[in-house]
Design an enzyme around this catalytic site. Structure first.
Site, PDB file in Angstrom:
ATOM      1  N   SER A 103      -1.220  -3.131   1.603  1.00 48.71           N
ATOM      2  CA  SER A 103      -2.552  -3.503   2.077  1.00 48.71           C
ATOM      3  C   SER A 103      -2.857  -2.771   3.392  1.00 48.71           C
ATOM      4  O   SER A 103      -2.812  -1.540   3.440  1.00 48.71           O
ATOM      5  CB  SER A 103      -2.646  -5.030   2.189  1.00 48.71           C
ATOM      6  OG  SER A 103      -3.979  -5.464   2.270  1.00 48.71           O
ATOM      7  N   ASP A 243      -6.273  -6.904  -8.624  1.00 50.08           N
ATOM      8  CA  ASP A 243      -6.013  -6.707  -7.207  1.00 50.08           C
ATOM      9  C   ASP A 243      -7.306  -6.517  -6.424  1.00 50.08           C
ATOM     10  O   ASP A 243      -8.301  -5.996  -6.947  1.00 50.08           O
ATOM     11  CB  ASP A 243      -5.151  -5.438  -7.079  1.00 50.08           C
ATOM     12  CG  ASP A 243      -4.335  -5.331  -5.815  1.00 50.08           C
ATOM     13  OD1 ASP A 243      -4.737  -5.924  -4.795  1.00 50.08           O
ATOM     14  OD2 ASP A 243      -3.304  -4.649  -5.860  1.00 50.08           O
ATOM     15  N   HIS A 270      -2.958  -9.110  -5.628  1.00 51.98           N
ATOM     16  CA  HIS A 270      -2.702  -8.266  -4.460  1.00 51.98           C
ATOM     17  C   HIS A 270      -1.223  -8.173  -4.096  1.00 51.98           C
ATOM     18  O   HIS A 270      -0.853  -7.392  -3.231  1.00 51.98           O
ATOM     19  CB  HIS A 270      -3.508  -8.825  -3.271  1.00 51.98           C
ATOM     20  CG  HIS A 270      -3.725  -7.872  -2.143  1.00 51.98           C
ATOM     21  ND1 HIS A 270      -4.152  -6.579  -2.320  1.00 51.98           N
ATOM     22  CD2 HIS A 270      -3.581  -8.036  -0.799  1.00 51.98           C
ATOM     23  CE1 HIS A 270      -4.267  -5.978  -1.148  1.00 51.98           C
ATOM     24  NE2 HIS A 270      -3.909  -6.840  -0.205  1.00 51.98           N
TER      25      HIS A 270
END
Length: 290
Positions: A103, A243, A270
């Site tokens: 991320s 995601d 995610h």
């Protein structure tokens, strides 16, 4: 499995780090967590990767977790965390290393590779991340259109009025995050996810914004898509079918990085390392050996 914890001086603060396993001839895997402000905790689910003699190194970035959390909004820029990463590699003498960024951690890794062109990085893993904040914003708003009209209206009102406090918006945002980020920790979640932690709320707000789909902070102009061709080392891109990092975002990176491989996890949001953990660990193990 040996675990070593410590603190690195950084600026006038301290950065917490955690090392799993013993040093060996295998380059260690350095892990950059998301957020900003999410802490290293979830990376402890990968500890077993160290069983074959490869160290794992994780840390809490400044502003969250067990690291210093100064009340200084001006600190929360990519430059701060980039300098911290550079300092950590020097402090721990990580001359050769693989690096995984998840991320926001992947954004940090992309910036590091493009701006600094560091030596000694054998490969990178870009897990559920992005090369453009604007494209991320567009994709999140496309996902919002899959929600019912009332929730779309609540989100639109919040954005138009810069008011992210109304119950209707909060419910809509919770549902959005449940669909595309992951469930809040429950009694059946792995221990690292259930453990109490200090989130970097100020770091997240000032660097990113009030939520995932409306970047307003110092990272809102982040865009390295046109520079991805500078990354010459092997790159593994990982994303989930549901995601926040949509297939469009993942494919953008895959198309632009010359030596890239992309693995799409069909049953994940995610955090594929939580939802399809065995597959994720096996993929990383074979990638690192290769």
């Amino acid at each position: 499995m040996k675990v070593t914890e410590g603190y690195m001086p950084f600026l006038e603060y301290q950065t917490y780090y955690r090392i799993v396993g013993e040093a060996s001839e295998k380059p260690p895997l350095l892990l950059l967590h998301g957020g900003p402000g999410s802490t290293h905790n979830y990376f402890e689910l990968l500890d077993e990767l160290a069983e074959d003699g490869r160290q794992l190194i994780m840390y809490d970035q400044l502003g969250c977790g067990l690291s210093s959390i100064p009340n200084k909004p001006e600190l929360w820029t990519a430059k701060t965390w980039l300098n911290e990463l550079i300092t950590l590699r020097e402090y721990l003498s990580l001359e050769r290393v693989h690096i995984l960024g998840q991320s926001w951690g992947g954004m940090l890794l992309i910036k590091y590779m493009c701006d600094k062109e560091p030596s000694g990085v054998d490969s990178i893993i870009l897990s559920s991340t992005l090369s453009s904040a604007e494209l991320w914003k567009q994709e999140q708003h496309r996902l919002i259109k899959l929600m019912d009209e009332k929730k779309q209206e609540a989100i639109a009102y919040a954005e138009a009025n810069n008011d992210f406090s109304k119950p209707e918006y909060l419910k809509a945002n919770d549902l959005f995050m449940q669909r595309h980020a992951g469930d809040m920790a429950t009694k059946t979640s792995p221990e690292p996810l259930r453990r109490q932690k200090t989130r970097g709320e100020q770091a997240y707000l000032y660097a990113w914004g009030p939520n995932e789909f409306f970047p307003m902070g110092t990272l809102k102009t982040f865009d390295y898509t046109a520079q991805l061709h500078q990354i010459k080392v092997p790159a593994l891109i990982i994303s989930g079918a549901n995601d926040l990092c949509t297939p469009v975002l993942a494919k953008t990176m895959y198309d632009e990085i010359p030596n890239a491989t992309w693995e799409l996890f069909q049953h994940s949001r995610h955090m594929p390392f939580v939802e399809e953990r065995d597959k994720y660990i096996n993929l990383l193990a074979s990638w690192l050996e290769k």
